[in-house]
Design an enzyme around this catalytic site. Structure first.
Site, short mmCIF file in Angstrom:
data_model
loop_
_atom_site.label_atom_id
_atom_site.label_comp_id
_atom_site.label_asym_id
_atom_site.label_seq_id
_atom_site.Cartn_x
_atom_site.Cartn_y
_atom_site.Cartn_z
N LYS A 284 46.28 51.06 55.30
CA LYS A 284 44.88 51.08 55.73
C LYS A 284 44.83 51.23 57.25
O LYS A 284 45.58 50.57 57.97
CB LYS A 284 44.17 49.79 55.31
CG LYS A 284 43.46 49.88 53.99
CD LYS A 284 42.60 48.65 53.75
CE LYS A 284 41.82 48.78 52.45
NZ LYS A 284 40.99 47.61 52.18
N GLU A 370 34.38 39.50 38.36
CA GLU A 370 33.15 38.70 38.35
C GLU A 370 32.95 37.95 37.04
O GLU A 370 32.48 36.81 37.04
CB GLU A 370 31.94 39.61 38.63
CG GLU A 370 31.93 40.23 40.01
CD GLU A 370 32.68 41.56 40.09
OE1 GLU A 370 32.63 42.20 41.15
OE2 GLU A 370 33.32 41.95 39.08
N ARG A 398 27.39 42.12 36.97
CA ARG A 398 28.57 42.37 36.14
C ARG A 398 28.97 41.15 35.32
O ARG A 398 29.83 41.25 34.45
CB ARG A 398 29.73 42.81 37.03
CG ARG A 398 29.39 43.94 37.98
CD ARG A 398 30.57 44.35 38.82
NE ARG A 398 31.10 45.62 38.35
CZ ARG A 398 32.21 46.19 38.80
NH1 ARG A 398 32.95 45.60 39.71
NH2 ARG A 398 32.62 47.34 38.32
#
Length: 621
Positions: A284, A370, A398
């Site tokens: 990243k 979740e 979710r």
């Protein structure tokens, strides 16, 4: 904003992947270098998601070079890393407008480009969608390839594993690129491993592998031996046979910043049949040292000077609601060893960094899961703990079944601290917290609170924490207004609102942080203003009192009008046959695009001037 394209001699000629594919492979490194420089130049001037895109430069170039997009389907998971994809697909000169009102969408978006196959914003949807597209492509029979790019973080979600399990079972032709920027397996990356990846993806190896399986497969003892031998051989050159066990052919890991190695391997894999996994290792923030060193800090950036070692410091401001929650969490935990706080991979966003460091045994990051987060909280509550789920409004969607089935039916003491409620701004339709009041209001046993400011937020968090049942406090993204905070042990009476202004004829019933705007509008209209505080239970006594002395009710909320807090008022008035004219002000029945919170509130008439105008128009009718 204009960028001098003379510094990008190759990239400036590429307005589509078709033009990219006209270049020779030995020019791809220069194109990648120019693309990385352009991304840095553009985002530093305009703001936006940053580190993820820098890490996916070579991967993006290779994918569009090898695959015949848009005929071939290319799907990005979440889409933080898709800025390079937007640059290569005709949106280079518009990139400066990304995440801004009427500008480019922050994520891949079907309405924006034929190269954006799936509109995204939430994690871990790519494999499921790719599998559906792969089935459709097989029926179409036009040799259309399907590729999904998913990060190692998104792979932690249960949905990704469900899709892998299904994909390995039905064995459709598709490629999943696992973009891995966290696992420390650098010793497996390099010239030797890239060579082995090319070998394992080549026709000679796959041909021998499949033919030997066919020949030996009918003899049970030899079939078992051959299988073990193959696992042993591959186990020496790849990290795991996990994906093979799920039914995928696994290749890698390979260097995700070697554009030629990526192209060579993808070319081989493009012709392979069945479900394939290509594991690439990336960094990243690649190519910009500060982002490489701190990819979380540089995940999304304001405008900044690339020559500086630090991002610009924000001017002093009032604490955010996320910080208010994080501070409350730490203070409450000092006196409650049974407090257990859970987040689905949103530690920084939810203001939980300090808590995670100070109370390690009471902090749980369950990754992008979740559903698991909510049922895990239910288990903690059954075990006698005080569970708190810190979750964004749009992510709670979710886990709706778990909220109903595992928490509320059993009336368990779980507190939902719902961040990013209402309009969130630049992340657009996938992240607007438009629906939580509507989808929660119908759930029995659940207390729902809407603080008007940071002091009420703190009071309500404590009230919900001490309540022996499920409770939710929903608060917005952004800063408080600077009111004095109460002690951490103070609570409020459940189901009681608060009159904040006396007026005549019109009563504004406010739910949440629109109170300041509602109050300003009320001053112009000489209207009464009530801070309702609770969506469930409603303050029936207060509503009845107001109905006797006012001709018109106006409800104000930063939630969808459909099924929201205003609807609760309408339903009560109807049930009691109270004939009082009612105007509901809130979010319209549309998916709300990106822009700043202020821009969107103004456009939707949710600022003081808009509220006043809506009421005046309603009264005039």
């Amino acid at each position: 904003m204009t960028i001098d394209l003379s510094h990008y001699p190759l990239l400036s000629t590429i307005d589509s992947p078709e033009q990219l594919r006209e270049y020779s492979q030995d020019q791809l490194q220069q194109i990648s270098d120019e693309l990385r420089s352009y991304l840095l130049n553009s985002v530093s001037k305009s703001s936006g998601h940053f580190a993820s895109g820098l890490g996916a430069i070579e991967l993006t170039v290779a994918l569009h070079y090898v695959y015949n997009t848009p005929v071939d389907n290319l799907i990005w998971d979440v889409g933080h890393q898709a800025y390079p994809h937007k640059i290569l697909t005709g949106r280079r000169d518009q990139l400066h407008s990304i995440r801004q009102k009427d500008g480019l969408h922050p994520f891949p978006w079907r309405e924006e480009s034929k190269y954006d196959v799936l509109s995204v914003g939430h994690s871990s949807t790519s494999i499921s969608a790719a599998l559906g597209l792969a089935v459709a492509a097989e029926k179409e029979n036009k040799d259309r390839k399907t590729v999904a790019v998913i990060g190692d973080g998104a792979m932690t979600a249960g949905m990704a594993f469900e899709a892998l399990n299904h994909g390995g079972d039905i064995k459709k032709d598709m490629l999943i690129v696992l973009n891995d920027n966290e696992m420390s397996i650098s010793e497996n990356v390099g010239a030797l491993n890239n060579h082995l990846a090319k070998l394992l993806s080549g026709s000679l190896y796959t041909g021998l592998r499949e033919s030997s399986k066919r020949i030996l497969g009918s003899i049970p003892p030899i079939k078992e031996l051959a299988s073990k031998a193959e696992e042993h051989l591959k186990g020496m050159v790849v990290p795991s046979t996990f994906f093979e066990e799920l039914g995928f052919n696994y290749i890698g890991p390979i260097d995700g910043h070697d554009v030629n190695g990526l192209v060579d391997t993808m070319r081989n894999m493009r012709s392979l049949k069945g479900p394939q996994i290509l594991h690439v290792i990336t960094t990243k923030g690649k190519g910009y040292e500060q982002a490489e060193q701190d990819p979380i800090k540089y995940h999304a950036v304001p405008k900044f000077d690339p020559s500086e070692q630090q991002l610009p410091k924000s001017p002093p401001s009032l604490p955010t609601y996320s910080k208010i929650f994080g501070d409350w969490l730490c203070e409450t935990a000092e006196n409650d060893e049974k407090l257990m706080a859970i987040t689905p991979a949103m530690r920084e966003g939810s203001g939980m960094v300090e808590f995670s460091q100070r109370y390690k045994d009471q902090y749980f990051d369950v990754a992008i899961a979740e559903q698991h987060a909510v049922t895990f909280a239910a288990g903690l509550a059954i075990g006698g703990n005080n569970a708190i789920v810190a979750i964004y409004s749009s992510f709670l969607q979710r886990a709706y079944d778990q909220m109903i089935h595992d928490v509320c039916i059993q009336n368990l003491p779980v507190l939902f601290a719902i961040d990013r409620a209402g309009i969130v701004g630049a992340d657009g339709p996938t992240h607007q917290g438009s629906f939580d009041l509507s989808f929660m209001r119908c759930i029995p046993n659940l207390i729902i609170m809407t603080p008007a400011n940071e002091a009420e937020c703190r009071l309500m968090l404590t009230t919900g924490h001490k309540h022996n049942g499920p409770a939710a406090v929903r608060y917005p993204r952004g800063n408080g207004i600077g009111v004095e905070l109460p002690n951490v042990d103070q609570t409020i009476e459940i189901g009681k609102g608060l009159k904040v202004r006396d007026g005549k004829d019109i009563a504004i019933l406010n739910f949440g942080t629109m109170l300041t705007e509602a109050n300003t509008a009320a001053e112009q209209l000489n209207a009464t203003v009530v801070d309702m505080r609770f969506v469930k239970p409603l303050d029936i006594e207060l509503i009845n009192e107001l109905a006797k002395s006012h001709k018109c009710f106006v409800t104000v909320e930063d939630n969808a009008i459909a099924g929201g807090a205003g609807s609760a008022i309408n339903e009560y008035l109807a049930s009691q046959k109270l004939s009082i004219e009612t105007l509901n002000i809130g979010l319209p029945d549309t998916f709300i695009k990106h822009g700043t919170q202020q821009e969107i509130h103004q456009e939707l008439g949710l600022d003081a001037a808009g509220i006043e105008a809506k009421i005046s128009e309603f009264i005039a009718k």
